[in-house]
Write a protein that holds these residues in place. Structure first.
Motif, PDB file in Angstrom:
ATOM      1  N   HIS A  75       6.740  75.041  34.859  1.00 19.48           N
ATOM      2  CA  HIS A  75       7.644  73.927  34.550  1.00 19.48           C
ATOM      3  C   HIS A  75       7.279  72.699  35.379  1.00 19.48           C
ATOM      4  CE1 HIS A  75      11.390  71.666  33.934  1.00 19.48           C
ATOM      5  NE2 HIS A  75      11.375  71.470  35.237  1.00 19.48           N
TER       6      HIS A  75
ATOM      7  N   THR B  74      -2.162  68.705  29.340  1.00 12.84           N
ATOM      8  CA  THR B  74      -0.780  69.130  29.538  1.00 12.84           C
ATOM      9  C   THR B  74      -0.717  70.650  29.554  1.00 12.84           C
ATOM     10  OG1 THR B  74       0.054  67.169  28.382  1.00 12.84           O
ATOM     11  CG2 THR B  74       1.579  69.019  28.650  1.00 12.84           C
TER      12      THR B  74
ATOM     13  N   GLU C 205       3.845  75.261  27.923  1.00 14.42           N
ATOM     14  CA  GLU C 205       5.240  75.384  28.316  1.00 14.42           C
ATOM     15  C   GLU C 205       5.471  76.721  29.027  1.00 14.42           C
ATOM     16  OE1 GLU C 205       8.027  74.773  25.251  1.00 14.42           O
ATOM     17  OE2 GLU C 205       7.255  72.806  24.660  1.00 14.42           O
TER      18      GLU C 205
ATOM     19  N   ARG D  55       3.884  71.175  34.273  1.00  6.64           N
ATOM     20  CA  ARG D  55       3.958  70.478  32.982  1.00  6.64           C
ATOM     21  C   ARG D  55       4.663  69.127  33.125  1.00  6.64           C
ATOM     22  NH1 ARG D  55       3.351  71.781  27.614  1.00  6.64           N
ATOM     23  NH2 ARG D  55       4.632  70.585  26.137  1.00  6.64           N
ATOM     24  N   GLN D  56       5.766  69.106  33.864  1.00  3.75           N
ATOM     25  CA  GLN D  56       6.500  67.855  34.044  1.00  3.75           C
ATOM     26  C   GLN D  56       5.666  66.831  34.801  1.00  3.75           C
ATOM     27  OE1 GLN D  56       9.488  67.146  32.614  1.00  3.75           O
ATOM     28  NE2 GLN D  56       9.167  69.120  31.594  1.00  3.75           N
TER      29      GLN D  56
END
Length: 313
Positions: free
Chosen positions: A264, A159, A162, A267-268
């Motif tokens: 973003h 992952t 952020e 990560r999503q």
């Protein structure tokens, strides 16, 4: 003359169109093509297009062996026609198929600009950098190499961290078609310095925002105290995530917002189990976008050559 004929396509031809494109892509790259039948069907349904006319096919003994398309946006300074041909065609068949397709799509282009003011216009197409045979055939038809276009990609391992959002900015979710006007206005400002035509009409944006391939979770709309300043809009492709567009207003640039929007999306997608994300970038883009993507960990995965010639309407 090879026994080839051209006709308008039908909805029933879509699987054959996809097969030709996938076969050629795999032949030249050794990889599966990034397109899907769902994506191709939606492409044919963009408002303002006549699916049959704008997606002609060349057939031999009833089987589709090549096809093309016409993509045109105001003010029609560059009219783009992707061309796909079965890599098993002989040299004379390939040349004949391309000539048939170009004659048809040029006729469509003339219809499109018939009521427009006279202006210099360019006809473009593109080929994979490895596809020397098609490039040479197009050069014999008057096309020349104009610029590069790149498919960028990142392999997601685990992952990603952020994103770090610039101070004073808030992140919100895109709602879908209800945000079409906001997206159109933001993209118009973000790409105001981009040369040529841009495919961000209200009709097209609403079409994208209502599509079943839209990935709202990976998309985002960022605002400062004055309103929306940046967005990333993502769609799904065959076995990959796809950043359809990333835009940042001029007043919000050089603060790391583009990098944060990419992070973003990455990560999503990773949290949803997607391990590959791609996007497309024009090699002539002078906004620094290529460097932004590279700093975010993306690499050039596919190089296309954009070929061009003057268009006499």
């Amino acid at each position: 003359m090879p026994d080839l004929t051209l006709r308008e396509s039908t909805d029933d031809d879509v699987p054959a169109l996809l097969n030709v494109a996938q076969k050629a892509f795999r032949h030249h790259t050794g990889r599966p093509a990034p397109w899907s039948e769902t994506g191709l069907r939606r492409m044919r349904l963009v408002p303002g297009r006549e699916a049959g006319r704008d997606f002609p096919v060349v057939v031999r003994d009833g089987a589709v062996v090549a096809w093309g398309a016409v993509f045109a946006n105001p003010p029609y300074s560059e009219i783009f026609s992707p061309l796909h041909a079965d890599p098993d065609l002989a040299d004379d068949e390939l040349a004949a198929a391309l000539a048939l397709l170009l004659d048809h799509v040029d006729g469509v282009a003339r219809e499109v600009v018939a009521d427009e003011p006279p202006a210099p216009r360019t006809r473009t197409t593109e080929v994979l950098s490895q596809d020397v045979r098609t490039r040479v055939a197009l050069e014999r038809l008057g096309y020349g190499i104009d610029r590069d276009e790149y498919e960028m990609a990142i392999d997601l391992e685990g992952t990603p961290p952020e994103p770090e959002w610039p101070p004073g900015m808030t992140v919100g979710a895109l709602r879908g078609p209800d945000d079409a006007d906001v997206v159109v206005e933001l993209l118009a400002d973000s790409f105001a310095e981009h040369p040529g035509d841009l495919p961000f009409s209200a009709e097209l944006v609403r079409h994208v925002l209502s599509g079943e391939d839209l990935r709202l979770g990976a998309s985002a709309l960022v605002s400062d105290a004055e309103g929306p300043v940046g967005l990333v809009l993502c769609r799904d492709r065959a076995e990959a995530g796809y950043v359809w567009v990333l835009g940042v207003r001029s007043r919000a640039r050089r603060r790391g917002l583009g990098h944060a929007l990419l992070r973003h999306a990455f990560r999503q997608y990773a949290e949803a189990g997607t391990t590959l994300v791609t996007l497309d970038v024009d090699g002539s883009n002078e906004s620094g976008a290529l460097e932004v993507y590279q700093r975010a960990g993306m690499r050039v995965r596919t190089r296309n050559l954009v070929l061009a010639r003057a268009f006499d309407a």
